[in-house]
Design a protein around this motif. Structure first.
Motif, mmCIF file in Angstrom:
data_model
loop_
_atom_site.group_PDB
_atom_site.id
_atom_site.type_symbol
_atom_site.label_atom_id
_atom_site.label_comp_id
_atom_site.label_asym_id
_atom_site.label_seq_id
_atom_site.Cartn_x
_atom_site.Cartn_y
_atom_site.Cartn_z
ATOM 1 N N ARG A 218 0.859 -1.191 0.000
ATOM 2 C CA ARG A 218 0.000 0.000 0.000
ATOM 3 C C ARG A 218 0.896 1.242 0.000
ATOM 4 N N LEU A 219 0.617 2.147 -0.934
ATOM 5 C CA LEU A 219 1.357 3.408 -0.993
ATOM 6 C C LEU A 219 0.612 4.400 -0.100
ATOM 7 N N VAL A 220 1.143 4.613 1.083
ATOM 8 C CA VAL A 220 0.490 5.476 2.086
ATOM 9 C C VAL A 220 0.673 6.944 1.706
ATOM 10 N N ASP A 221 1.921 7.335 1.518
ATOM 11 C CA ASP A 221 2.226 8.717 1.111
ATOM 12 C C ASP A 221 3.648 8.766 0.580
ATOM 13 N N PHE A 222 4.008 9.868 -0.027
ATOM 14 C CA PHE A 222 5.372 10.019 -0.540
ATOM 15 C C PHE A 222 5.658 11.477 -0.835
ATOM 16 N N LYS A 223 6.939 11.769 -0.976
ATOM 17 C CA LYS A 223 7.416 13.137 -1.224
ATOM 18 C C LYS A 223 8.182 13.174 -2.547
ATOM 19 N N LEU A 224 7.895 14.187 -3.345
ATOM 20 C CA LEU A 224 8.581 14.358 -4.626
ATOM 21 C C LEU A 224 9.262 15.713 -4.677
ATOM 22 N N ARG B 144 6.011 6.210 2.319
ATOM 23 C CA ARG B 144 5.555 5.215 3.296
ATOM 24 C C ARG B 144 4.941 4.058 2.521
ATOM 25 N N PHE B 145 5.492 2.874 2.776
ATOM 26 C CA PHE B 145 5.012 1.645 2.144
ATOM 27 C C PHE B 145 4.536 0.698 3.243
ATOM 28 N N ASP C 191 9.434 0.869 5.338
ATOM 29 C CA ASP C 191 10.024 2.156 4.954
ATOM 30 C C ASP C 191 10.772 2.773 6.127
ATOM 31 N N LYS C 192 11.170 4.027 5.946
ATOM 32 C CA LYS C 192 12.022 4.716 6.914
ATOM 33 C C LYS C 192 11.349 4.952 8.268
ATOM 34 N N ASP C 193 10.038 4.802 8.366
ATOM 35 C CA ASP C 193 9.403 4.913 9.681
ATOM 36 C C ASP C 193 9.997 3.895 10.665
ATOM 37 N N GLU D 41 16.099 -4.873 6.705
ATOM 38 C CA GLU D 41 15.235 -5.942 6.167
ATOM 39 C C GLU D 41 14.051 -5.353 5.411
ATOM 40 N N ALA D 42 13.510 -4.243 5.920
ATOM 41 C CA ALA D 42 12.356 -3.615 5.266
ATOM 42 C C ALA D 42 12.743 -3.059 3.892
ATOM 43 N N TYR D 43 13.903 -2.389 3.824
ATOM 44 C CA TYR D 43 14.364 -1.835 2.542
ATOM 45 C C TYR D 43 14.616 -2.979 1.550
ATOM 46 N N GLN D 44 15.243 -4.046 2.051
ATOM 47 C CA GLN D 44 15.536 -5.204 1.188
ATOM 48 C C GLN D 44 14.225 -5.841 0.697
#
Ligand code: TMP
Length: 233
Positions: free
Chosen positions: A171-177, A198-199, A209-211, A222-225
């Motif tokens: 799920r794509l929660v939010d993101f920054k561009l 946020r994934f 994600d980074k959270d 592990e999350a990034y991988q």
């Protein structure tokens, strides 16, 4: 061999190349949160964010969204067009989380009836404050037409990424561009990675994600991988 260092950001370093209109972007393992207040390292993050960003930029290019991305050079570097960054961070949100939840009192995880677009003034000294159209205008950051373009373009990117990720059970929660100009053309810039999005796992809502770093949840690498494996797979 990269040329002279042009700019050192919190997670990436930009180098000159032999070509005046191209730069080499080097992805480091450095991680920060809360405007640099919290600092750390995430093992192999640079490699994974370079790979993930390259993959997203290729996807977007194939759907008619141009970016600064030219090609991946090696594990930690990509070749990109040299752009002049527009100092506006565009955030798109599908699900309440993070600062939106805090600001508006929406419980984290509440699905929004439509995507929300926000603008932040990219200025570390000020802590990247939330701004509106009038602020953008008064600060001279972009014309009303350009801002409208950034908003529409970001919503299109949201549609493309949301569908692509849903197929991979994310799920794509939010993101920054971030965007920049090369000549007069506006191109998507920066990166698209677990640092800037946020994934959530589609079945368990586990954060990928980074959270995990921001909130000390463990299992950061592990999350990034896992995100890279799902995108690649
Ligand atoms: P926020 O909920 O903290 O405002 O973050 C919204 C999205 O923007 C989230 O996916 C993380 C991303 N983001 C960045 O990429 N850089 C930043 O400096 C901040 C604050 C958020």
């Amino acid at each position: 061999m990269p040329g002279k260092l042009i700019y050192e950001g919190k997670a990436k370093s930009i180098y000159e190349t032999d070509h005046p209109y191209e730069v080499q972007i080097y992805f480091r393992d450095d991680a920060t949160a809360f405007n640099g207040e919290k600092k750390g390292q995430i093992n192999s993050k640079g490699i994974l964010n370079n790979a993930i960003s390259s993959l997203f930029f290729e996807l977007l290019d194939s759907r008619g969204v141009p970016s600064h991305f030219i090609r991946k050079i090696d594990d930690r570097s990509m070749l990109a067009k040299r752009i002049k960054i527009i100092p506006i961070e565009v955030v798109v949100r599908n699900i309440a989380a993070g600062s939106l939840s805090q600001r508006l009192g929406l419980p984290e995880g509440q699905v929004l009836p439509r995507a929300v677009v926000e603008f932040y003034y990219k200025d570390d000294k000020l802590g990247d404050p939330l701004i509106n159209n009038s602020h953008v205008d008064v600060l001279g950051l972009a014309t009303p037409a350009e801002l409208e373009f950034l908003s529409a373009r970001s919503l299109k990117i949201n549609d493309i990424l949301k569908d692509y990720l849903a197929e991979r059970k994310v799920r794509l929660v939010d993101f920054k561009l971030e965007y920049g100009k090369s000549d007069q053309e506006i191109l998507l810039g920066d990166e698209i990675s677990p640092d800037t999005c946020r994934f959530w796992d589609a079945d368990t809502n586990q954060k990928l994600d980074k959270d995990r770093f921001r909130r000390d949840l463990g299992g950061v690498e592990e999350a990034y991988q896992e995100m890279y494996d799902r995108l690649k797979g």
